[in-house]
Structure formats: structure tokens, C-alpha cells
Design an enzyme around this catalytic site. Structure first.
Site, mmCIF file in Angstrom:
data_model
loop_
_atom_site.group_PDB
_atom_site.id
_atom_site.type_symbol
_atom_site.label_atom_id
_atom_site.label_comp_id
_atom_site.label_asym_id
_atom_site.label_seq_id
_atom_site.Cartn_x
_atom_site.Cartn_y
_atom_site.Cartn_z
ATOM 1 N N GLY A 12 50.490 47.856 35.758
ATOM 2 C CA GLY A 12 51.758 48.141 36.444
ATOM 3 C C GLY A 12 51.906 49.561 36.948
ATOM 4 N N SER A 13 50.772 50.267 37.156
ATOM 5 C CA SER A 13 50.913 51.656 37.621
ATOM 6 C C SER A 13 51.470 51.708 39.053
ATOM 7 C CB SER A 13 49.587 52.416 37.517
ATOM 8 O OG SER A 13 48.637 51.862 38.386
ATOM 9 N N ASN A 14 51.155 50.715 39.855
ATOM 10 C CA ASN A 14 51.722 50.699 41.219
ATOM 11 C C ASN A 14 53.202 50.346 41.201
ATOM 12 O OD1 ASN A 14 49.594 51.233 43.405
ATOM 13 N ND2 ASN A 14 48.526 49.893 41.959
ATOM 14 N N LYS A 65 44.511 29.657 39.033
ATOM 15 C CA LYS A 65 45.261 29.028 40.130
ATOM 16 C C LYS A 65 46.736 29.412 40.063
ATOM 17 C CE LYS A 65 46.261 24.439 41.144
ATOM 18 N NZ LYS A 65 46.026 23.023 40.979
ATOM 19 N N MET A 92 46.845 38.886 40.258
ATOM 20 C CA MET A 92 45.496 38.346 40.345
ATOM 21 C C MET A 92 45.406 36.884 40.793
ATOM 22 S SD MET A 92 43.756 40.973 39.765
ATOM 23 C CE MET A 92 42.082 40.477 39.395
ATOM 24 N N LEU A 94 45.973 33.992 43.966
ATOM 25 C CA LEU A 94 46.114 33.881 45.423
ATOM 26 C C LEU A 94 47.460 33.262 45.771
ATOM 27 C CD1 LEU A 94 42.938 32.600 47.307
ATOM 28 C CD2 LEU A 94 44.094 34.817 47.455
ATOM 29 N N ASN A 109 50.256 43.670 49.845
ATOM 30 C CA ASN A 109 49.310 43.812 48.724
ATOM 31 C C ASN A 109 48.614 45.155 48.847
ATOM 32 O OD1 ASN A 109 47.691 42.990 46.469
ATOM 33 N ND2 ASN A 109 46.005 42.601 47.882
ATOM 34 N N HIS A 111 44.978 46.995 47.815
ATOM 35 C CA HIS A 111 43.620 46.617 47.409
ATOM 36 C C HIS A 111 42.756 47.891 47.301
ATOM 37 C CE1 HIS A 111 40.133 44.057 46.943
ATOM 38 N NE2 HIS A 111 39.501 44.866 47.772
HETATM 39 C C1 GRF Z 1 45.072 48.300 41.560
HETATM 40 O O1 GRF Z 1 43.884 49.045 41.548
HETATM 41 C C2 GRF Z 1 45.159 47.465 42.810
HETATM 42 O O2 GRF Z 1 44.499 48.013 43.894
HETATM 43 C C3 GRF Z 1 44.461 46.198 42.407
HETATM 44 O O3 GRF Z 1 44.803 46.013 41.061
HETATM 45 C C4 GRF Z 1 45.070 47.275 40.457
HETATM 46 C C5 GRF Z 1 46.416 47.155 39.800
HETATM 47 O O4 GRF Z 1 46.741 48.253 39.008
HETATM 48 N N1 GRF Z 1 44.863 45.127 43.277
HETATM 49 P P1 GRF Z 1 48.186 48.411 38.404
HETATM 50 O O5 GRF Z 1 48.502 47.142 37.603
HETATM 51 O O6 GRF Z 1 49.157 48.622 39.509
HETATM 52 O O7 GRF Z 1 48.081 49.592 37.484
#
Ligand code: GRF
Length: 190
Positions: A12-14, A65, A92, A94, A109, A111
């Protein structure tokens, strides 16, 4: 105030970066929903610290899924809540038609590669194995493919001598946490 939903599966860092930007006043929006499909993931704790209850998304026992019924139920719920934008942040599974139909061009998203290079899992490892000299991260609109939607923005990082997959991933993630809140603001027009 525009309303954001965040879906994650991991640390959850983002999500935190977006919540921090809102708290700092650099992003004018409100997170009204956080959901995660993995019980006990760290995103639950992080969300809690912002007073955001994180909901466990029931994927009906499927490991990878994202069942259509679960997507339809989530789409309806987010629609009813008045969500303007869904941000996938390490989610994670789709996303498919039920969510895409309800939120056309309203799902983003992030990536950890310079797409279209290295879609899918462990993109930073692929960059190291390939001997790439630069990597980075991409924020894109989500379509039905795996990391294939229209690219909105990218941030580059160098791959330096002695880099391991882990050190490169860390460098990429630092950029992710700067780029994602900026792009969310841009897409929301704030
Ligand atoms: C990030 O590196 C993002 O690019 C990828 O999954 C990771 C998620 O990290 N899709 P976080 O859970 O936001 O820390």
C-alpha cells in the site's frame, strides 16, 4: 471534491503516497474507498492510519481470478458511492468488463517498468536480466489486457552498475510514489 477508490493487494505504499498528497494539499481529492483482496496485507494497516477502513474484497476463493460476480458487485458499490476514479495500486488481479464498463477511462494503474517493455510480473527483474540501462514506472489507463492500456505518464530511473533486482525495484518505487499522485491530479483535473 472528486472521489477516489484504491484497490491494492500488498504493502500500500502507493495508496499512502496518494493519501499523503491529499493530506499535504497538493492533490485535491478524497479517498472514499480502499479495497484489498489479500487478507492481512500491509495496506490494511496503512489505510487504518489515515482513518480509511480497508475492505477485504471477496474473490470467492479464487487465487488469481477476479470473478465476474465480484467485479460486478464492486462496480455497483463504487458507482453507488459516487467514485470518480479507481486507482489500482499493486492490485494483482486482472480487471475486466464489469468494472471497465462502469468506469470507462476512469481506472488507472501504476506499473514498475517503462511500458510497453516488461508488462506482467516482476518487471524490474526482467529489466536486470535483460541488461537494460534504464527502467522506471508507468501510469496508464486500464483496459482488458495486462498492462496494455493507454500510457499517461512515465518516470525514468537509471539501472546502475551493481544493481540487484531489489535495489532497482526500490529506486523505481521511489519514483512511483511521486508520479502517481501527480497523474491522479492531472486526470481529475485538479
Ligand atoms: C508497485 O511497485 C506497483 O508498480 C506494482 O505493485 C507495487 C505495489 O506496491 N503494480 P504498493 O502496494 O503500492 O506498495
Amino acid at each position: 471534491m472528486k472521489k477516489i477508490a484504491i484497490l491494492g493487494s500488498g504493502s500500500g505504499s502507493n495508496m499512502q503516497a496518494i493519501a499523503d498528497a491529499i493530506a499535504a494539499g497538493s492533490l485535491e481529492a478524497e479517498i472514499i474507498y480502499v479495497g484489498c483482496d489479500i487478507e492481512g496485507a500491509y495496506i490494511f494497516e496503512r489505510a487504518e492510519k489515515f482513518g480509511l477502513p480497508c475492505e477485504l474484497i471477496d474473490c470467492h476463493g479464487f487465487k488469481q481470478k477476479f470473478p465476474q460476480e465480484a467485479q460486478a458487485a464492486l462496480a455497483q458499490k463504487l458507482k453507488n458511492m459516487g467514485v470518480d476514479l479507481i486507482c489500482l495500486a499493486g492490485f494483482m488481479r486482472l480487471v475486466g468488463q464489469p468494472l471497465l464498463d462502469h468506469f470507462p477511462n476512469r481506472i488507472l494503474n501504476i506499473h514498475p517498468s517503462l511500458l510497453p517493455a516488461y508488462p506482467g510480473l516482476h518487471a524490474w527483474e526482467q529489466a536486470i536480466t535483460d541488461g537494460a540501462t534504464e527502467s522506471g514506472c508507468t501510469v496508464h489507463y486500464v483496459d482488458a489486457g495486462m498492462d496494455t492500456g493507454e500510457i499517461i505518464a512515465q518516470a525514468k530511473v537509471p539501472v546502475v552498475i551493481g544493481d540487484t533486482a531489489k535495489s532497482l525495484h526500490t529506486r523505481i518505487q521511489e519514483e512511483e510514489r511521486k508520479l502517481y499522485p501527480l497523474v491522479v491530479g492531472q486526470v481529475l483535473g485538479s
